[in-house]
Scaffold this motif. Sequence first.
Motif, short mmCIF file in Angstrom:
data_model
loop_
_atom_site.label_atom_id
_atom_site.label_comp_id
_atom_site.label_asym_id
_atom_site.label_seq_id
_atom_site.Cartn_x
_atom_site.Cartn_y
_atom_site.Cartn_z
N LEU A 105 -8.71 1.92 2.63
CA LEU A 105 -8.49 0.50 2.86
C LEU A 105 -9.63 -0.11 3.69
CD1 LEU A 105 -6.76 -2.05 2.67
CD2 LEU A 105 -5.54 -1.27 4.71
N LEU B 254 0.85 -1.19 0.00
CA LEU B 254 0.00 0.00 0.00
C LEU B 254 0.88 1.23 0.00
CD1 LEU B 254 -2.72 -1.02 2.61
CD2 LEU B 254 -3.08 -0.65 0.18
N ILE C 254 -6.66 -5.37 9.77
CA ILE C 254 -5.26 -4.95 9.74
C ILE C 254 -4.41 -5.74 10.73
CG2 ILE C 254 -5.87 -2.61 9.04
CD1 ILE C 254 -5.12 -1.78 11.97
N MET D 1 2.40 -1.43 4.47
CA MET D 1 2.08 -0.01 4.30
C MET D 1 3.33 0.85 4.39
SD MET D 1 -1.44 0.04 6.56
CE MET D 1 -0.83 -1.02 7.86
N TRP E 298 -0.96 -6.86 4.65
CA TRP E 298 -0.86 -5.50 4.14
C TRP E 298 0.50 -4.92 4.55
CZ3 TRP E 298 -4.77 -4.97 0.95
CH2 TRP E 298 -5.97 -5.64 1.22
N LYS F 116 -4.63 -11.76 3.56
CA LYS F 116 -3.71 -10.79 2.99
C LYS F 116 -2.82 -10.22 4.08
CE LYS F 116 -5.70 -11.04 -1.09
NZ LYS F 116 -5.04 -11.73 -2.20
N ALA G 100 -0.71 -6.71 9.97
CA ALA G 100 -0.17 -5.85 8.91
C ALA G 100 1.20 -5.33 9.32
CB ALA G 100 -1.12 -4.70 8.62
#
Length: 772
Positions: A185, A175, A228, A208, A206, A204, A231
């Motif tokens: 998001l 991202l 999240i 960032m 993520w 997934k 993440a």
Amino acid sequence: MDNPIYFSAFWTLHASMDLLSTPGRFIPNYKCDAQTDLVAVIAGPNSDTGKQMADILRFYKLPQVFYGSAPTVNDKIQGLFFYRMFPSTSLQDKGILQLLLHFRWTWIGALFVNSDGAQWLMQNVLPMFTQSGICFDFIEGFPEQSFANFVDNMLAEEIKLCRIVMKSTATAVLLYGASETMIRLRILMMISELQNIPSKTIGKVWIMDAQMEFTSFAFQTSWEVHSIHGAISVASHSKQMLGFQKFLQMKKCSATTEDGFIRDFWEQAFGCSCFNLVANSEAEDACSGEEKLDSLPASTFETDITSHSYSIYNAVYVVAHALQAMQSSKRRHRAMVDGDRQKLWSHHPWQLHHFLGHISFNNSAGDKVSLDENGVVHAGFDIVNFVTYSNQSFHRVKVGRIDPGFHKDKIFTTFEDTLVWPSVFNQSVPLSLCNDNCSSGFRKSRREGKPSCCYDCLPCPKGKISNHTDMDDCILCTEDQFSNDEHKACIPKNIHFLSYKEPLGISLAIVAVFFSSITALVFWAFIKHRDTPIVKANNRELTYTLLISLLLCFLCTLLFIGQPQKVVCLFRQTAFGIIFSVAVSSVLAKTITVVLAFLSTKPGSKMRKWMGKQLASTIVVSCCLTQVVICTVWLAASPPFPHSDMNAMVEEIVLECNEGSSAMFYCVLGFLGFLSIAALMVAFLARKLPDSFNEAKFISFSMLVFCSVWVSFVPSYLSTKGKYTVAVEIFAILASSAGLLLFIFSPKCYIILLKPELNSKAHLIGKKKQRI
């Protein structure tokens, strides 16, 4: 929590113009209050925001200290007014790349917000990733928001993007965005749940960039934050500040609060009105005054200092230290004294640049703050792991660093033991690959029309291995090694030669000794009955020579069995060639003797002068000498030698006698073939000559067998490898010699041993009278 107007270019430009106006009066470029001179602007968090402000502020040469990513400008002069409390973005990009390669996430997706940073992403970041072996399943931008977009069109585009992301086989999704990207998001994840769009992979991860912050709209307060969980985010380096928590606990909202941002945030976060706090404390929407920021979930408000807050803190102190340094300089040179106070009447904003460029101090957290020659802070990035909880809270856990002080090939470090992955992965490191890894023993094979990260796995061929996963090509084993069945390791080759210790070698040796013994017995029988008519017929000395040569032919095969040595290699082929020449020439001489003996019996024949032992001896000696000359030339020019053939067989090293000169070897065989054909032709012509003990018919049949064996030998010899080549030659020697022995001498031995009454002169005379 954010308001949409804070991301608007209009309000950014309006705020910039307001800074240049008299407080309380929006009159751009007009100020009548000397006490509120603007000396610098702290801007952020996005490059787009900074660019919009820079378009106005650059005309006033105002120092602009960015606590987020600074805008990219083509005007070098304009760039001189920028100071960045945000570390180098190129350092961040290299760190993210190394992070992807560290976890072997080579098949990823990329989402970005169409902004000033999107161009940098497309032109610099993604090509760098591709060159390092990263492939992208998708590269998509969030739909642009504008008043021209209808709600239904926006929703359709968001659903389309959601399907692309969630149905992608890439587990890791990069991202790149701005502080408000988290809002987009979370909307994307909500659409996924509402539209029941399952992820093609289980989940997934993520990843960032540092420009992103956990911001949200007021209506997102009740949304789940589990999406999240696990993440990974890059954030500019920060530390907890002493007194920060106490500062937040003391914050309250009232109708007299001048900070409109605090008032708006308070009313959105707590769902109450600060105005009603004084005007009507009994109103339903009135704030009680006891609301505490630390009671809010982290998804609404984080009480820990964030990286952007830390950068703002440092930016304020950078400007303060620069002002202090400039004030000290003014005091020494051009200060105007008014009582006990000093005023900087002659201050101009551009004068602060000199002092900003030389700032260096330690902040209250103990970090050194300094700027380089390009106005960029000396700092790195933290690698942050998001951990969410059931009460809508989350915690940022620092799990690594990206530091320019590390080695250029390893600018990041991470503590994998502390990393928390999305729940669906059960704390195992997620895989983000286009296909499964090629295990050891296989190599990658590029799929036509697919990115380099998508490939098939093909097994290594014989003699090659792959001892690591995802090898581009198999490794060729050294000459003295071969691959195991799994093609995962090279193992030493076995030594390969025709040995007396193996069944084939033992069998051939036994056959050779057996026929040698038979030949010796035949020779003994002929010696014992040497004065009988059947032995005397057809030249007794030639018979002895033939038997001795056959005996040596059988015994010479023993030279071919066993590990090749230098002396053995020198003489085994030459010995075979010379001995066989003696044997075949003896057969030829015997046949010619029969023919001449028959022709000499005719009246008036002149063949009598050719009769005698001298002719037979001449034939044998001349043929033998010819073969000796050929073998001598062979040994002098290019003699045979022991050789280790590494390539003839995959799994074995063949120990052999290299013939040296193949041409000379085939010359030896060719001369033997010439003698054999000549003997066959003469014997075939004499096969029906009348004589009681005429052996021409037996010689013709034996030579037919002899020639058949050696004609079939040549293709067999050329088509076999290793010890089987030697075995073929031994078999040819034994078979051809046995043919001569059996078909020439077995009828005579039958008469000598079993029918002695036929082995008499009277019987011979009787036969002649019957013919007459």
